[in-house]
Motif scaffolding. Structure first.
Motif, PDB file in Angstrom:
ATOM      1  N   ALA A 244     -67.504  -6.505  10.226  1.00 34.24           N
ATOM      2  CA  ALA A 244     -68.818  -6.555  11.816  1.00 34.24           C
ATOM      3  C   ALA A 244     -68.667  -5.602  12.483  1.00 34.24           C
ATOM      4  O   ALA A 244     -68.993  -4.952  13.215  1.00 34.24           O
ATOM      5  N   ILE A 245     -67.535  -6.241  13.534  1.00 33.85           N
ATOM      6  CA  ILE A 245     -67.221  -5.422  14.924  1.00 33.85           C
ATOM      7  C   ILE A 245     -66.864  -3.957  14.592  1.00 33.85           C
ATOM      8  O   ILE A 245     -67.647  -3.745  15.757  1.00 33.85           O
ATOM      9  N   THR A 246     -66.039  -3.732  13.422  1.00 34.91           N
ATOM     10  CA  THR A 246     -66.258  -2.176  13.437  1.00 34.91           C
ATOM     11  C   THR A 246     -67.322  -1.652  13.363  1.00 34.91           C
ATOM     12  O   THR A 246     -67.725  -0.197  13.911  1.00 34.91           O
ATOM     13  N   ILE A 247     -68.307  -2.070  12.701  1.00 35.75           N
ATOM     14  CA  ILE A 247     -69.666  -1.543  11.823  1.00 35.75           C
ATOM     15  C   ILE A 247     -70.265  -1.595  13.204  1.00 35.75           C
ATOM     16  O   ILE A 247     -71.058  -0.014  13.473  1.00 35.75           O
ATOM     17  N   ALA A 248     -70.249  -2.202  14.506  1.00 35.69           N
ATOM     18  CA  ALA A 248     -71.325  -2.367  15.667  1.00 35.69           C
ATOM     19  C   ALA A 248     -69.956  -1.610  16.561  1.00 35.69           C
ATOM     20  O   ALA A 248     -71.260  -0.688  17.110  1.00 35.69           O
ATOM     21  N   ALA A 249     -69.391  -1.617  16.677  1.00 38.76           N
ATOM     22  CA  ALA A 249     -68.463  -0.374  17.114  1.00 38.76           C
ATOM     23  C   ALA A 249     -68.477   0.878  17.009  1.00 38.76           C
ATOM     24  O   ALA A 249     -68.850   2.307  17.701  1.00 38.76           O
ATOM     25  N   ALA A 250     -69.124   1.273  15.698  1.00 45.59           N
ATOM     26  CA  ALA A 250     -69.608   2.318  14.868  1.00 45.59           C
ATOM     27  C   ALA A 250     -70.776   2.995  15.745  1.00 45.59           C
ATOM     28  O   ALA A 250     -70.624   3.903  16.271  1.00 45.59           O
ATOM     29  N   ALA A 251     -71.666   1.897  15.039  1.00 36.40           N
ATOM     30  CA  ALA A 251     -72.832   1.997  15.867  1.00 36.40           C
ATOM     31  C   ALA A 251     -73.257   2.832  17.727  1.00 36.40           C
ATOM     32  O   ALA A 251     -73.338   2.967  18.087  1.00 36.40           O
ATOM     33  N   ALA A 252     -72.302   1.490  18.342  1.00 38.64           N
ATOM     34  CA  ALA A 252     -72.393   1.453  19.314  1.00 38.64           C
ATOM     35  C   ALA A 252     -71.920   3.140  19.904  1.00 38.64           C
ATOM     36  O   ALA A 252     -72.596   3.799  21.123  1.00 38.64           O
ATOM     37  N   LEU A 253     -70.913   3.630  18.993  1.00 40.45           N
ATOM     38  CA  LEU A 253     -70.616   5.002  20.120  1.00 40.45           C
ATOM     39  C   LEU A 253     -71.652   6.580  19.782  1.00 40.45           C
ATOM     40  O   LEU A 253     -71.524   6.612  19.596  1.00 40.45           O
ATOM     41  N   ARG A 254     -72.687   5.784  18.229  1.00 37.97           N
ATOM     42  CA  ARG A 254     -72.925   6.539  18.423  1.00 37.97           C
ATOM     43  C   ARG A 254     -74.215   6.713  18.792  1.00 37.97           C
ATOM     44  O   ARG A 254     -74.908   7.728  19.002  1.00 37.97           O
ATOM     45  N   GLU A 255     -74.785   5.792  19.471  1.00 39.50           N
ATOM     46  CA  GLU A 255     -75.554   5.243  20.810  1.00 39.50           C
ATOM     47  C   GLU A 255     -75.402   5.912  21.820  1.00 39.50           C
ATOM     48  O   GLU A 255     -75.918   6.515  22.275  1.00 39.50           O
TER      49      GLU A 255
END
Ligand SMILES: CC(C)(COP(=O)(O)OP(=O)(O)OC[C@H]1O[C@@H](n2cnc3c(N)ncnc32)[C@H](O)[C@@H]1OP(=O)(O)O)[C@@H](O)C(=O)NCCC(=O)NCCS
Length: 294
Positions: A244-255
């Motif tokens: 989950a934190i890895t997916i959140a990391a990817a989402a933040a980087l996309r933002e």
């Protein structure tokens, strides 16, 4: 023009970080990232400056190396402009080989050089041998990232909730047994120019326990971003929080405008590699450090 080697001053660290950021190129090997420098900056500008060496020609920064004295490893970031430059490769290998120049520690020493075609060939031909294997992982951010399923709190340079800062630090300590992270070091890191392109994330479970954390680093819009570090609290592993934190990391980087999320972990870190793959990252071929000939 000759190639010269410098130790940067603390005041010039931001310029080195900026140069290293511009060398992050989609499709190129995952090399030392501006985020790695930002993460190392938590111990202060003097310490980071003392660990860095910068090669220049005619004022232009060609490469930067960060030495980890405990491990005897220098991690290199190389400008794509000198990828095939034989003169550059010969100079860097000479500097790294001669212990009298003090670039690498005496005794057992290695260099991480994932980019730089000419430099890699030169290290090879001069007898540097394969050292520790690392696994690079990559997730394209061309399309939106799915919801991670946990509540995520974010810390950027201007918005730092005190409790979240403490949770960020506590989960770091609970993820890495050798971590020496502190709130003071978090504040040092958050005040650096490098952190203006970064964010920390803390994940909370349904019972509001802080269960996982990461820091993500942009190298600018359209360039690969970096996850460093990332961990799940040792008391809360095996419940999908690492994923989950890895997916959140990817989402933040996309933002933040990153073209992809990248990370490198020792190939021996089976759990780390599995968590990234589970979060949609593609495992790339392992890359070995180069060990200096005895
Ligand atoms: C790596 C880490 C984040 C995994 O956290 P976690 O919450 O236990 O992981 P998850 O429960 O989300 O598991 C994600 C996937 O990894 C797999 N996995 C997790 N730990 C594993 C291990 N030790 N060995 C093999 N597979 C493992 C899980 O089976 C799961 O796979 P699946 O989705 O295919 O079922 C955690 O162990 C950790 O913090 N380790 C120390 C720090 C670290 O290595 N960070 C990453 C590299 S910088």
């Amino acid at each position: 023009m000759p190639i010269t080697l410098h130790t940067p001053t603390p005041a010039s660290l931001a310029d080195v970080v900026d140069a290293v950021a511009t060398w992050q190129v989609e499709g190129a090997p995952v090399q030392l990232h501006s985020g790695d420098l930002g993460w190392a900056w938590r111990f202060g500008a003097d310490k980071l400056a003392g660990e860095l060496r910068v090669w220049r020609r005619d004022g232009e920064v060609l490469a930067a190396g960060m030495v980890d004295h405990d491990d005897g490893v220098m991690r290199l970031a190389i400008s794509p402009a000198v990828d095939a430059d034989e003169e550059f490769a010969a100079q860097v290998v000479d500097d790294l080989t001669d212990p009298a120049r003090g670039v690498l520690p005496e005794g057992r020493a290695s260099v991480e050089a994932r980019a730089g075609t000419a430099l890699r060939a030169r290290l090879d031909s001069e007898g540097w041998t394969a050292d520790e294997p690392w696994t690079p992982l990559h997730r394209s951010l061309a399309t939106p990232v799915e919801d991670c399923g946990l509540r995520i709190a974010s810390l950027d340079a201007d918005h730092a909730d005190e409790q979240v800062v403490q949770d960020r630090v506590a989960v770091n300590l609970a993820s890495f047994p050798t971590s020496t992270f502190t709130v003071e070091r978090w504040r040092t890191m958050a005040a650096t120019p490098a952190y203006r392109s970064a964010r920390c994330l803390v994940a909370y479970d349904d019972a509001d326990h802080a269960v996982a954390m990461t820091t993500v680093w942009s190298a600018g819009r359209g360039r690969p971003g970096l996850i460093e570090p990332l961990g799940a609290h040792r008391d809360f592993r095996g419940h999908g929080h690492g994923r989950a934190i890895t997916i959140a990391a990817a989402a933040a980087l996309r933002e933040m405008g990153a073209s992809s999320a990248t990370v490198c972990t020792p190939a021996a870190n089976v759990g780390g590699v599995a968590a990234y793959v589970s979060a949609g990252f593609t495992r790339q071929p392992d890359s070995t450090d180069f060990r200096r000939p005895a």
